[in-house]
Design a protein around this motif. Structure first.
Motif, PDB file in Angstrom:
ATOM      1  N   ALA A  94     -13.938 -13.416  34.350  1.00  0.00           N
ATOM      2  CA  ALA A  94     -12.908 -12.429  34.689  1.00  0.00           C
ATOM      3  C   ALA A  94     -13.540 -11.081  35.034  1.00  0.00           C
ATOM      4  O   ALA A  94     -13.107 -10.408  35.974  1.00  0.00           O
ATOM      5  N   GLU A  95     -14.576 -10.687  34.284  1.00  0.00           N
ATOM      6  CA  GLU A  95     -15.279  -9.436  34.585  1.00  0.00           C
ATOM      7  C   GLU A  95     -15.852  -9.451  36.002  1.00  0.00           C
ATOM      8  O   GLU A  95     -15.948  -8.412  36.643  1.00  0.00           O
ATOM      9  N   ALA A  96     -16.228 -10.632  36.471  1.00  0.00           N
ATOM     10  CA  ALA A  96     -16.760 -10.774  37.822  1.00  0.00           C
ATOM     11  C   ALA A  96     -15.647 -10.978  38.848  1.00  0.00           C
ATOM     12  O   ALA A  96     -15.921 -11.152  40.040  1.00  0.00           O
ATOM     13  N   GLY A  97     -14.395 -10.977  38.404  1.00  0.00           N
ATOM     14  CA  GLY A  97     -13.261 -11.157  39.304  1.00  0.00           C
ATOM     15  C   GLY A  97     -13.105 -12.587  39.800  1.00  0.00           C
ATOM     16  O   GLY A  97     -12.554 -12.810  40.879  1.00  0.00           O
ATOM     17  N   ILE A  98     -13.577 -13.554  39.005  1.00  0.00           N
ATOM     18  CA  ILE A  98     -13.508 -14.956  39.402  1.00  0.00           C
ATOM     19  C   ILE A  98     -12.405 -15.653  38.618  1.00  0.00           C
ATOM     20  O   ILE A  98     -12.461 -15.718  37.387  1.00  0.00           O
ATOM     21  N   ALA A  99     -11.410 -16.155  39.313  1.00  0.00           N
ATOM     22  CA  ALA A  99     -10.336 -16.922  38.672  1.00  0.00           C
ATOM     23  C   ALA A  99     -10.917 -18.218  38.133  1.00  0.00           C
ATOM     24  O   ALA A  99     -11.865 -18.769  38.695  1.00  0.00           O
ATOM     25  N   ARG A 117     -16.404 -19.333  45.553  1.00  0.00           N
ATOM     26  CA  ARG A 117     -17.129 -18.568  44.532  1.00  0.00           C
ATOM     27  C   ARG A 117     -17.866 -19.455  43.534  1.00  0.00           C
ATOM     28  O   ARG A 117     -18.310 -18.990  42.490  1.00  0.00           O
TER      29      ARG A 117
END
Length: 134
Positions: A94-99, A117
């Motif tokens: 989530a910190e990396a913006g990955i669902a 991703r």
């Protein structure tokens, strides 16, 4: 076999494995899943049965699909009663913006991340494991 419960050992020992191919989510009416359909996972909900299957298998069956994704297996035998493992893993993604859509199975945890991703998610997970092992 009960699996590992210690969070530190789980994180340090996880070996993320990116499976080949693209996977998708689909839904069908309860009881409507055709025999012979190569389903990776199914889960029955009140609204219908959710399926995870390869993109090719879904196309062959003519299913409408959502969320083209890559499948990552966390190759550490986690206990079904382990506390915080998926929370730590999904928080880092989530910190990396990955669902991420996570599935816990008997032997391992599995992550489904956006297809574009997958490699990036592998880097995030490998770095998390390396930090925990240090």
């Amino acid at each position: 076999m009960s699996g590992e419960v210690d969070l530190g050992r789980l994180l340090a020992g996880m070996r993320p494995e990116l499976r080949p191919g693209t996977y998708v989510f689909a839904t069908m009416s309860v009881g409507a899943v055709p025999a012979g359909l190569g389903v990776v996972m199914s889960f029955r909900e009140a609204e219908g049965t959710t399926l995870i299957l390869s993109e090719a298998e879904a196309a062959r069956a003519g299913l409408p699909v959502a969320f083209p994704c890559r499948w990552i297996t966390l190759a550490v035998q986690s206990s079904l009663s382990a506390v915080g493992f998926l929370a730590a893993v999904t928080a880092r993604l989530a910190e990396a913006g990955i669902a991420v859509n996570a599935v816990s199975a008997f032997h391992h945890d599995h992550l489904f991340v956006p297809a574009a991703r997958g490699e990036e998610a592998m880097g995030v997970l490998s770095a998390l494991a390396d930090r925990a092992a240090a």
